[in-house]
Design a protein around this motif. Structure first.
Motif, PDB file in Angstrom:
ATOM      1  N   ALA A 184       3.705   5.574  -5.634  1.00 20.16           N
ATOM      2  CA  ALA A 184       4.352   5.137  -6.871  1.00 20.16           C
ATOM      3  C   ALA A 184       5.879   5.159  -6.776  1.00 20.16           C
ATOM      4  O   ALA A 184       6.554   4.456  -7.508  1.00 20.16           O
ATOM      5  CB  ALA A 184       3.890   6.007  -8.043  1.00 20.16           C
ATOM      6  N   THR A 185       6.418   5.945  -5.863  1.00 21.08           N
ATOM      7  CA  THR A 185       7.872   6.042  -5.726  1.00 21.08           C
ATOM      8  C   THR A 185       8.294   5.562  -4.344  1.00 21.08           C
ATOM      9  O   THR A 185       7.488   5.513  -3.411  1.00 21.08           O
ATOM     10  CB  THR A 185       8.342   7.504  -5.907  1.00 21.08           C
ATOM     11  N   ASP A 186       9.581   5.239  -4.204  1.00 23.73           N
ATOM     12  CA  ASP A 186      10.111   4.849  -2.893  1.00 23.73           C
ATOM     13  C   ASP A 186       9.884   5.962  -1.872  1.00 23.73           C
ATOM     14  O   ASP A 186       9.548   5.699  -0.718  1.00 23.73           O
ATOM     15  CB  ASP A 186      11.605   4.526  -2.979  1.00 23.73           C
ATOM     16  N   GLU A 187      10.071   7.202  -2.298  1.00 22.85           N
ATOM     17  CA  GLU A 187       9.883   8.336  -1.392  1.00 22.85           C
ATOM     18  C   GLU A 187       8.436   8.417  -0.907  1.00 22.85           C
ATOM     19  O   GLU A 187       8.183   8.631   0.276  1.00 22.85           O
ATOM     20  CB  GLU A 187      10.270   9.634  -2.111  1.00 22.85           C
ATOM     21  N   ARG A 244     -13.043  -5.000  -5.725  1.00 21.42           N
ATOM     22  CA  ARG A 244     -12.868  -3.630  -5.224  1.00 21.42           C
ATOM     23  C   ARG A 244     -11.612  -3.508  -4.363  1.00 21.42           C
ATOM     24  O   ARG A 244     -10.922  -2.489  -4.412  1.00 21.42           O
ATOM     25  CB  ARG A 244     -14.097  -3.185  -4.428  1.00 21.42           C
ATOM     26  N   VAL A 245     -11.309  -4.547  -3.578  1.00 19.22           N
ATOM     27  CA  VAL A 245     -10.094  -4.520  -2.758  1.00 19.22           C
ATOM     28  C   VAL A 245      -8.871  -4.406  -3.662  1.00 19.22           C
ATOM     29  O   VAL A 245      -7.995  -3.563  -3.445  1.00 19.22           O
ATOM     30  CB  VAL A 245     -10.005  -5.764  -1.845  1.00 19.22           C
ATOM     31  N   HIS A 246      -8.819  -5.238  -4.687  1.00 18.10           N
ATOM     32  CA  HIS A 246      -7.689  -5.197  -5.622  1.00 18.10           C
ATOM     33  C   HIS A 246      -7.605  -3.818  -6.294  1.00 18.10           C
ATOM     34  O   HIS A 246      -6.534  -3.214  -6.353  1.00 18.10           O
ATOM     35  CB  HIS A 246      -7.838  -6.297  -6.675  1.00 18.10           C
ATOM     36  N   ALA A 247      -8.728  -3.330  -6.786  1.00 16.52           N
ATOM     37  CA  ALA A 247      -8.746  -2.025  -7.452  1.00 16.52           C
ATOM     38  C   ALA A 247      -8.351  -0.909  -6.483  1.00 16.52           C
ATOM     39  O   ALA A 247      -7.668   0.049  -6.869  1.00 16.52           O
ATOM     40  CB  ALA A 247     -10.126  -1.761  -8.052  1.00 16.52           C
ATOM     41  N   SER A 248      -8.762  -1.026  -5.217  1.00 19.32           N
ATOM     42  CA  SER A 248      -8.441  -0.008  -4.216  1.00 19.32           C
ATOM     43  C   SER A 248      -6.940   0.045  -3.952  1.00 19.32           C
ATOM     44  O   SER A 248      -6.339   1.122  -3.907  1.00 19.32           O
ATOM     45  CB  SER A 248      -9.171  -0.295  -2.907  1.00 19.32           C
ATOM     46  N   LEU A 249      -6.331  -1.130  -3.756  1.00 18.00           N
ATOM     47  CA  LEU A 249      -4.887  -1.176  -3.523  1.00 18.00           C
ATOM     48  C   LEU A 249      -4.126  -0.617  -4.721  1.00 18.00           C
ATOM     49  O   LEU A 249      -3.176   0.154  -4.571  1.00 18.00           O
ATOM     50  CB  LEU A 249      -4.445  -2.611  -3.233  1.00 18.00           C
ATOM     51  N   PHE A 250      -4.543  -0.995  -5.920  1.00 16.92           N
ATOM     52  CA  PHE A 250      -3.888  -0.515  -7.134  1.00 16.92           C
ATOM     53  C   PHE A 250      -4.024   1.004  -7.250  1.00 16.92           C
ATOM     54  O   PHE A 250      -3.056   1.706  -7.525  1.00 16.92           O
ATOM     55  CB  PHE A 250      -4.471  -1.205  -8.370  1.00 16.92           C
ATOM     56  N   ARG A 251      -5.232   1.506  -7.015  1.00 21.26           N
ATOM     57  CA  ARG A 251      -5.476   2.948  -7.139  1.00 21.26           C
ATOM     58  C   ARG A 251      -4.612   3.744  -6.164  1.00 21.26           C
ATOM     59  O   ARG A 251      -3.948   4.703  -6.546  1.00 21.26           O
ATOM     60  CB  ARG A 251      -6.946   3.259  -6.883  1.00 21.26           C
ATOM     61  N   ILE A 252      -4.611   3.347  -4.899  1.00 20.07           N
ATOM     62  CA  ILE A 252      -3.845   4.090  -3.899  1.00 20.07           C
ATOM     63  C   ILE A 252      -2.349   3.979  -4.179  1.00 20.07           C
ATOM     64  O   ILE A 252      -1.616   4.972  -4.090  1.00 20.07           O
ATOM     65  CB  ILE A 252      -4.218   3.628  -2.480  1.00 20.07           C
ATOM     66  N   ALA A 253      -1.890   2.793  -4.541  1.00 18.46           N
ATOM     67  CA  ALA A 253      -0.469   2.612  -4.856  1.00 18.46           C
ATOM     68  C   ALA A 253      -0.066   3.470  -6.048  1.00 18.46           C
ATOM     69  O   ALA A 253       0.977   4.139  -6.021  1.00 18.46           O
ATOM     70  CB  ALA A 253      -0.172   1.136  -5.133  1.00 18.46           C
TER      71      ALA A 253
END
Length: 146
Positions: free
Chosen positions: A35-38, A21-30
């Motif tokens: 998703a962009t530098d901004e 879930r931690v991995h999935a959470s970081l991926f989801r939020i990212a």
């Protein structure tokens, strides 16, 4: 031969499930919000290091997870002391963030059981008690700062 994951009669491994879930959470939020530098720069001051970033940087340099640039001085005792000095501030900021997130989750209609699941706690009561402790600590810290 059955593994723990495929055996319907084996108890699930809560640590493995939490790590997933931690991995999935970081991926989801990212993916959704950074998703962009901004987007990633929204929570970072452009010219000043935040306390948590400073602690992380010193820790990463000491552990070898990050490498020094050419000409950059080695991490010394004063750097370590400076990072340690920031830890209580970072903890206080994280407590305030967590308390605020819990208040907003409740405001959005999440139950204490749903919140407990997200925090990796076993019961709704544990989640509620955690919030009460955080709210008490952050209120005390705000009173002391004001």
């Amino acid at each position: 031969m059955h593994s723990e994951q495929t055996d319907p009669f084996a108890a699930p491994d809560p640590e493995r499930a939490r790590a997933g879930r931690v991995h999935a959470s970081l991926f989801r939020i990212a993916e959704r919000h950074a998703a962009t530098d901004e987007q990633r720069s929204r929570q970072v001051h452009p010219s000043a290091l935040a306390p948590h970033e400073a602690v992380r940087l010193v820790t990463f340099l000491l552990s070898g997870a990050a490498q020094l640039d050419d000409g950059e001085p080695e991490v010394d005792r004063a750097d370590i002391t400076a990072a340690l000095t920031l830890v209580p501030l970072v903890r206080g900021e994280l407590d305030a963030l967590e308390a605020g997130l819990l208040r907003m989750a409740r405001g959005r209609g999440m139950t204490w059981q749903e919140i407990a699941y997200g925090l990796g706690l076993g019961t709704a009561q544990a989640a509620r008690q955690r919030y009460e402790r955080l709210a008490g600590r952050t209120a005390t810290a705000e009173e002391g700062a004001g």
